[in-house]
Design a protein around this motif. Structure first.
Motif, PDB file in Angstrom:
ATOM      1  N   UNK A  80      10.063   4.452  -0.733  1.00 25.78           N
ATOM      2  CA  UNK A  80      11.109   5.329  -1.392  1.00 25.78           C
ATOM      3  C   UNK A  80      12.032   4.453  -2.269  1.00 25.78           C
ATOM      4  N   UNK A  81      12.440   3.305  -1.792  1.00 19.62           N
ATOM      5  CA  UNK A  81      13.315   2.594  -2.695  1.00 19.62           C
ATOM      6  C   UNK A  81      12.838   2.198  -3.932  1.00 19.62           C
ATOM      7  N   UNK A  82      11.457   2.017  -4.085  1.00 20.14           N
ATOM      8  CA  UNK A  82      10.693   1.479  -5.207  1.00 20.14           C
ATOM      9  C   UNK A  82      10.569   2.582  -6.264  1.00 20.14           C
ATOM     10  N   UNK A 129      15.780  -6.216  -7.064  1.00 18.65           N
ATOM     11  CA  UNK A 129      15.140  -6.849  -5.783  1.00 18.65           C
ATOM     12  C   UNK A 129      15.301  -6.017  -4.722  1.00 18.65           C
ATOM     13  N   UNK A 130      14.561  -5.831  -3.798  1.00 15.44           N
ATOM     14  CA  UNK A 130      14.690  -5.022  -2.553  1.00 15.44           C
ATOM     15  C   UNK A 130      14.544  -5.910  -1.389  1.00 15.44           C
ATOM     16  N   UNK A 131      15.393  -5.969  -0.485  1.00 14.89           N
ATOM     17  CA  UNK A 131      15.284  -6.826   0.587  1.00 14.89           C
ATOM     18  C   UNK A 131      15.178  -6.239   1.756  1.00 14.89           C
ATOM     19  N   UNK A 132      13.848  -5.826   2.247  1.00 12.14           N
ATOM     20  CA  UNK A 132      13.362  -5.193   3.424  1.00 12.14           C
ATOM     21  C   UNK A 132      13.896  -6.018   4.694  1.00 12.14           C
ATOM     22  N   UNK A 170      20.872  -2.289 -12.590  1.00 11.66           N
ATOM     23  CA  UNK A 170      19.939  -3.498 -12.845  1.00 11.66           C
ATOM     24  C   UNK A 170      20.663  -4.952 -12.231  1.00 11.66           C
ATOM     25  N   UNK A 171      19.918  -5.657 -11.971  1.00 10.43           N
ATOM     26  CA  UNK A 171      20.249  -7.052 -11.425  1.00 10.43           C
ATOM     27  C   UNK A 171      20.878  -6.940 -10.120  1.00 10.43           C
ATOM     28  N   UNK A 172      20.442  -5.688  -9.300  1.00 11.46           N
ATOM     29  CA  UNK A 172      20.924  -5.087  -7.976  1.00 11.46           C
ATOM     30  C   UNK A 172      19.999  -5.605  -6.963  1.00 11.46           C
ATOM     31  N   UNK A 173      20.603  -5.886  -5.902  1.00 10.70           N
ATOM     32  CA  UNK A 173      19.953  -6.273  -4.457  1.00 10.70           C
ATOM     33  C   UNK A 173      20.029  -5.167  -3.351  1.00 10.70           C
ATOM     34  N   UNK A 174      19.065  -4.297  -3.332  1.00 13.88           N
ATOM     35  CA  UNK A 174      18.862  -3.138  -2.446  1.00 13.88           C
ATOM     36  C   UNK A 174      18.458  -3.612  -0.977  1.00 13.88           C
ATOM     37  N   UNK A 175      19.373  -3.514  -0.213  1.00 14.65           N
ATOM     38  CA  UNK A 175      18.976  -3.773   1.407  1.00 14.65           C
ATOM     39  C   UNK A 175      18.477  -2.871   2.155  1.00 14.65           C
ATOM     40  N   UNK A 176      17.459  -2.896   2.845  1.00 17.77           N
ATOM     41  CA  UNK A 176      16.948  -1.719   3.610  1.00 17.77           C
ATOM     42  C   UNK A 176      16.425  -2.483   4.798  1.00 17.77           C
ATOM     43  N   UNK A 185       0.780  -1.294   0.080  1.00 15.76           N
ATOM     44  CA  UNK A 185       0.100   0.092  -0.016  1.00 15.76           C
ATOM     45  C   UNK A 185       0.825   1.082  -0.080  1.00 15.76           C
ATOM     46  N   UNK A 186       2.058   1.161   0.775  1.00 17.59           N
ATOM     47  CA  UNK A 186       2.729   2.321   0.910  1.00 17.59           C
ATOM     48  C   UNK A 186       3.490   2.559  -0.561  1.00 17.59           C
ATOM     49  N   UNK A 187       3.917   1.567  -1.147  1.00 16.31           N
ATOM     50  CA  UNK A 187       4.459   1.537  -2.687  1.00 16.31           C
ATOM     51  C   UNK A 187       3.488   2.334  -3.314  1.00 16.31           C
ATOM     52  N   UNK A 188       2.163   1.679  -3.462  1.00 14.50           N
ATOM     53  CA  UNK A 188       1.275   2.210  -4.448  1.00 14.50           C
ATOM     54  C   UNK A 188       0.963   3.655  -4.212  1.00 14.50           C
ATOM     55  N   UNK A 189       0.694   4.177  -3.008  1.00 18.54           N
ATOM     56  CA  UNK A 189       0.726   5.556  -2.805  1.00 18.54           C
ATOM     57  C   UNK A 189       1.772   6.424  -3.120  1.00 18.54           C
ATOM     58  N   UNK A 190       3.319   5.989  -2.825  1.00 15.85           N
ATOM     59  CA  UNK A 190       4.448   6.551  -3.391  1.00 15.85           C
ATOM     60  C   UNK A 190       4.551   6.807  -4.636  1.00 15.85           C
TER      61      UNK A 190
END
Ligand code: CAA
Length: 240
Positions: free
Chosen positions: A213-215, A174-177, A227-233, A16-21
């Protein structure tokens, strides 16, 4: 022309936060959900973002749902594979259903959503595929052999597909929360949750907006070389 973004599991929590952002950043957004009609109705009323019900675990339902979204909003430029479930259990107690349910949504779901959109993105020479994995796909987590396996699979999927999409103007990341304050994390037994928070150097759970915000960044033109990155948060909980 505003770009079109489709967010799976987009009516609650991180989605939901992603859709709104994304809406606030100027995208035409569609939010998919699988089950909770009440939450989806509330989200739609509050945000004005259209919602679409289907299970990402069902390939045919994904193809039909995507066709409906594209008929309503236009071709999807940005796909956010966010839908995910947990069926936590120690492995000696884990059932086949708990294994397959998590694989079906968290790993097969990413294939089921990306595959029907891929040809169109290639033809248009633009696309963004952003998948929400997890810290637990990176480090493994007791009680989550199913979830950790699926989320690690999402990372491998991203690294392979990024190489295929690069020449077609499609980035795949890909994001790794880490542990984010959502219903999913609040469902963890309180004693366990407190021990997890104690392992987060910033001293708090993340907020869904930390991931949104990452998205928005990865979806932007400014991120075209990533591209092909893994973003850790994850608040420093696990350093890769
Ligand atoms: N961290 C530390 N210790 C843990 C743990 C964890 N994540 N999970 C379980 N344990 C410990 C328990 O504290 C317990 O220790 P003691 O015997 O010393 O009390 C022991 O392991 C056994 O646990 P339970 O008594 O709870 O056993 P159970 O069979 O009743 O339940 C379980 C097992 C379902 C796995 C439950 O412990 C649980 O839900 N754990 C949380 C697992 C977890 O971290 N899930 C993450 C969900 S959030 C998410 O997935 C989002 C994301 O991407 C980050």
């Amino acid at each position: 022309m505003a770009r079109v973004a489709l967010v799976t599991g987009g009516t609650r929590g991180i989605g939901a936060a992603i859709a709104i952002a994304l809406k606030n950043a100027g995208y035409k957004v569609a939010a998919n959900y699988a089950g909770n009609d009440e939450a989806a109705g509330k989200f739609k009323d509050e945000t004005g973002i259209p919602v679409y019900k289907w299970s990402v675990a069902d390939y045919d339902a994904c193809a039909a749902g995507i066709a409906q979204v594209e008929a309503d909003l236009g071709p999807v430029d940005v796909l956010v594979n966010n839908a995910g479930i947990t069926r936590d259990a120690m492995f000696h107690k884990m059932t086949r259903d708990q294994w397959h349910d998590v694989m079906g949504t968290n790993l097969n779901g990413v294939f089921n959503m990306t595959h029907p959109l891929w040809t169109g993105m290639r033809d248009r020479k633009f696309g963004r595929v952003i998948t929400i994995s997890s810290i637990n796909g990176q480090k493994g987590q007791m009680g989550q052999a199913n979830y950790s396996a699926a989320k690690a699979g999402d990372i491998g999927f991203t690294k392979a597909l990024a190489q295929e999409g690069a020449r077609a103007g499609i980035t795949v990341n890909v994001i790794c929360p880490g542990y984010i304050a959502t219903d999913m994390v609040m469902a963890v037994p309180e004693k366990v949750r407190e021990s997890i928070i104690a392992q987060i150097p910033v001293g708090r759970l993340g907020e869904p907006e930390d991931i949104a915000r990452c998205v928005v960044f990865l979806a932007s033109d400014e991120a075209s070389f990533i591209t092909g990155a893994t973003l850790t948060a994850n608040g420093g909980q696990y350093l890769t």
